[in-house]
Design a protein around this motif. Structure first.
Motif, PDB file in Angstrom:
ATOM      1  N   ARG A 204       6.509 -16.845 -28.495  1.00  0.00           N
ATOM      2  CA  ARG A 204       5.090 -16.498 -28.663  1.00  0.00           C
ATOM      3  C   ARG A 204       4.920 -15.265 -29.545  1.00  0.00           C
ATOM      4  O   ARG A 204       3.949 -14.519 -29.414  1.00  0.00           O
ATOM      5  CB  ARG A 204       4.398 -16.278 -27.312  1.00  0.00           C
ATOM      6  N   GLN A 205       5.862 -15.046 -30.434  1.00  0.00           N
ATOM      7  CA  GLN A 205       5.729 -13.959 -31.394  1.00  0.00           C
ATOM      8  C   GLN A 205       5.057 -14.481 -32.656  1.00  0.00           C
ATOM      9  O   GLN A 205       5.443 -15.522 -33.191  1.00  0.00           O
ATOM     10  CB  GLN A 205       7.087 -13.361 -31.736  1.00  0.00           C
ATOM     11  N   ARG A 206       4.088 -13.753 -33.117  1.00  0.00           N
ATOM     12  CA  ARG A 206       3.359 -14.122 -34.324  1.00  0.00           C
ATOM     13  C   ARG A 206       3.956 -13.393 -35.529  1.00  0.00           C
ATOM     14  O   ARG A 206       4.721 -12.440 -35.380  1.00  0.00           O
ATOM     15  CB  ARG A 206       1.886 -13.747 -34.193  1.00  0.00           C
ATOM     16  N   PRO A 207       3.574 -13.805 -36.741  1.00  0.00           N
ATOM     17  CA  PRO A 207       4.065 -13.088 -37.922  1.00  0.00           C
ATOM     18  C   PRO A 207       3.812 -11.585 -37.859  1.00  0.00           C
ATOM     19  O   PRO A 207       4.651 -10.791 -38.299  1.00  0.00           O
ATOM     20  CB  PRO A 207       3.282 -13.753 -39.059  1.00  0.00           C
TER      21      PRO A 207
ATOM     22  N   ALA B 226      10.009 -12.155 -40.103  1.00  0.00           N
ATOM     23  CA  ALA B 226      11.026 -11.726 -39.143  1.00  0.00           C
ATOM     24  C   ALA B 226      12.294 -11.213 -39.806  1.00  0.00           C
ATOM     25  O   ALA B 226      13.139 -10.615 -39.129  1.00  0.00           O
ATOM     26  CB  ALA B 226      11.379 -12.895 -38.207  1.00  0.00           C
ATOM     27  N   GLN B 227      12.448 -11.419 -41.097  1.00  0.00           N
ATOM     28  CA  GLN B 227      13.698 -11.065 -41.765  1.00  0.00           C
ATOM     29  C   GLN B 227      13.748  -9.564 -42.062  1.00  0.00           C
ATOM     30  O   GLN B 227      12.944  -9.055 -42.855  1.00  0.00           O
ATOM     31  CB  GLN B 227      13.855 -11.848 -43.069  1.00  0.00           C
ATOM     32  N   PRO B 228      14.695  -8.833 -41.483  1.00  0.00           N
ATOM     33  CA  PRO B 228      14.820  -7.409 -41.837  1.00  0.00           C
ATOM     34  C   PRO B 228      15.150  -7.263 -43.322  1.00  0.00           C
ATOM     35  O   PRO B 228      15.926  -8.034 -43.876  1.00  0.00           O
ATOM     36  CB  PRO B 228      15.983  -6.927 -40.958  1.00  0.00           C
ATOM     37  N   HIS B 229      14.565  -6.268 -43.953  1.00  0.00           N
ATOM     38  CA  HIS B 229      14.824  -6.050 -45.370  1.00  0.00           C
ATOM     39  C   HIS B 229      14.584  -4.591 -45.708  1.00  0.00           C
ATOM     40  O   HIS B 229      13.781  -3.909 -45.074  1.00  0.00           O
ATOM     41  CB  HIS B 229      13.932  -6.955 -46.234  1.00  0.00           C
ATOM     42  N   PRO B 230      15.291  -4.073 -46.719  1.00  0.00           N
ATOM     43  CA  PRO B 230      15.096  -2.676 -47.118  1.00  0.00           C
ATOM     44  C   PRO B 230      13.767  -2.498 -47.831  1.00  0.00           C
ATOM     45  O   PRO B 230      13.191  -3.469 -48.347  1.00  0.00           O
ATOM     46  CB  PRO B 230      16.284  -2.421 -48.062  1.00  0.00           C
ATOM     47  N   PRO B 231      13.253  -1.271 -47.888  1.00  0.00           N
ATOM     48  CA  PRO B 231      11.960  -1.035 -48.546  1.00  0.00           C
ATOM     49  C   PRO B 231      11.860  -1.583 -49.971  1.00  0.00           C
ATOM     50  O   PRO B 231      10.798  -2.116 -50.333  1.00  0.00           O
ATOM     51  CB  PRO B 231      11.834   0.496 -48.505  1.00  0.00           C
ATOM     52  N   PRO B 232      12.911  -1.508 -50.809  1.00  0.00           N
ATOM     53  CA  PRO B 232      12.762  -2.055 -52.166  1.00  0.00           C
ATOM     54  C   PRO B 232      12.469  -3.553 -52.206  1.00  0.00           C
ATOM     55  O   PRO B 232      11.967  -4.060 -53.208  1.00  0.00           O
ATOM     56  CB  PRO B 232      14.115  -1.741 -52.824  1.00  0.00           C
ATOM     57  N   ALA B 233      12.805  -4.273 -51.135  1.00  0.00           N
ATOM     58  CA  ALA B 233      12.562  -5.718 -51.105  1.00  0.00           C
ATOM     59  C   ALA B 233      11.166  -6.069 -50.611  1.00  0.00           C
ATOM     60  O   ALA B 233      10.815  -7.253 -50.544  1.00  0.00           O
ATOM     61  CB  ALA B 233      13.603  -6.407 -50.213  1.00  0.00           C
TER      62      ALA B 233
END
Length: 446
Positions: free
Chosen positions: A273-276, A241-248
């Motif tokens: 009820r959200q899954r990974p 769920a953690q937003p991250h930039p493409p390099p990460a």
């Protein structure tokens, strides 16, 4: 100030600091008295003392804090963070955050090991928490490993809870803090301790921050894979769920790989009820989506709001072009994602036309597309000029049928459905044909 604190006469001493009454029987008020301090602590206002501490001037610290000196002083510091404060006349002012600290905190946070050792040897209270955190908390936050080791050797509590509900292990939040976490765990820190408000375990924190080595360490010490925080998230949910930039992306893929290999539930649902997989699609991380699907993530499960993973990526595709969201759309469709109802395709076009390849992947799963004049009007002229070949081919679908080669692709994909990736492995197809079946991007529709 030219003499040690212990040799200062009373009037001069009083001008430098004043007694501070401690309030509250719990939280940091209780921590102030943990070492049996019965007298009010003193607040230091002497800039000479503060400068010696903040600069790590060991000779000055040794001179100012002698055998008989009071080392458990309180110092009011001003951070770089601003906040609005209200005054009794109803006026608001923008001021800097003020917080109480101590000589131990200052030297531990800045890595002044010799100064810290001197203060501890002169009777510094290792668990003093004037601002709601102990020196061990701030040392872990700053990743001053040698100071963490020294504080623990003097009996610092590895399970001390700060005013904000964090234990030191929760504050090991940088790659440089890995050894700090190792020292805490060796000293008895609880690997599954939950923070008081968020109810995050250290594994939640490390997974959310993409700290692969921390995750490996915590798993080796028995961290729970299925612990739930206040939002109902497992560590795998938190990482996805953690937003991250493409390099990460590499770091988060490694974190999730470790969690999955250790046995984390790939379809664990959070409070909504959200899954990974739902979360990974919102962050538009194609490699993470591919990893989850390879571990058996269910591609068509819905959230409470009725969204599937495909809905989630289509909702964010236009806002995350640098993440290449079209790769996520293609990955989901190749793993059997239920297609969008044809009547809703115009809405998808309006929302995703800034990402033509996402539209291409989706439309190449239909044997016919109901293109009308509304479709032409839905795409801004500047986008048509940027991608003329693609949009001309799209608009022409309203006047002519799809190519035979494409119709064969649709028939074969429909027959294999979610077995498509595995089925193609068993078929002796040349790579170009296999790639065509897997929705290779051509920037044109046939």
């Amino acid at each position: 100030m030219s003499r040690s604190l212990s040799s200062c006469p009373s009037p001069s001493r009083a001008s430098r600091w004043r007694p501070v009454e401690l309030k509250g029987g719990q939280g940091h008020g209780a921590a102030w008295r943990r070492r049996g301090l019965q007298e009010p602590l003193l607040e230091c206002r002497d800039m000479v003392v503060q400068n010696a501490l903040y600069t790590g001037n060991l000779p000055e610290v040794q001179r100012l804090f002698s055998e008989r000196a009071e080392v458990n002083l309180l110092i009011e510091s001003r951070s770089h963070d601003l906040r609005w404060t209200s005054h009794k006349w109803g006026l608001w002012a923008l001021t800097y955050e003020q917080e109480l600290t101590s000589p131990l905190h200052i030297t531990a946070a800045r890595g002044y090991l010799d100064c810290l050792r001197h203060l501890l040897l002169r009777g510094g209270d290792v668990d003093l928490a004037p601002g709601g955190e102990t020196a061990l908390h701030v040392a872990c936050t700053a990743a001053t490993t040698d100071c963490v080791r020294l504080l623990l050797s003097f009996g610092a509590d590895p399970g001390a809870t700060s005013e904000r509900g964090f234990q030191p292990l929760h504050l090991c939040r940088s790659p440089a803090s890995l050894e700090c976490a190792q020292l805490l765990l060796r000293s008895g820190a609880d690997v599954n301790a939950a923070s008081e408000e968020e109810e995050d375990t250290p594994l939640h924190v490390a997974a959310r921050l993409g700290l692969a080595e921390h995750v490996r360490l915590l798993l080796r010490h028995g961290a729970s894979l299925e612990s739930r925080n206040a939002e109902g998230q497992t560590p795998l949910n938190a990482a996805c769920a953690q937003p991250h930039p493409p390099p990460a992306s590499d770091a988060y893929q490694e974190v999730c790989r470790q969690l999955l290999d250790a046995g984390a539930c790939v379809d664990a649902a959070d409070g909504d009820r959200q899954r990974p997989l739902h979360h990974a699609c919102k962050t538009a991380d194609a490699r993470l989506v591919a990893l989850l699907l390879a571990h058996g993530a269910a591609v068509n499960i819905m959230t409470y709001s009725g969204n599937t993973a495909l809905h989630n990526i289509l909702q964010v595709a236009a806002y995350k072009p640098e993440h290449r969201p079209e790769l996520v759309v293609r990955e989901l469709l190749n793993h059997g994602a239920i297609r969008v109802w044809p009547g809703a395709l115009l809405k998808v076009l309006r929302h995703c036309c800034a990402c033509p390849r996402a539209v291409e992947a989706l439309l190449n799963c239909y044997d016919r597309v109901p293109v009308t004049e509304e479709w032409i009007e839905a795409v801004p002229d500047e986008l048509v000029q940027q991608h003329p070949r693609f949009f001309r081919s799209l608009f022409s679908l309203g006047r002519s049928p799809r190519a035979l080669q494409h119709l064969v692709r649709c028939a074969l994909r429909s027959h294999l459905e979610e077995r498509l990736p595995r089925g193609l492995i068993a078929l002796p197809l040349p790579p170009p044909l296999r790639d065509f079946l897997l929705l290779r991007f051509e920037d044109v529709l046939y």
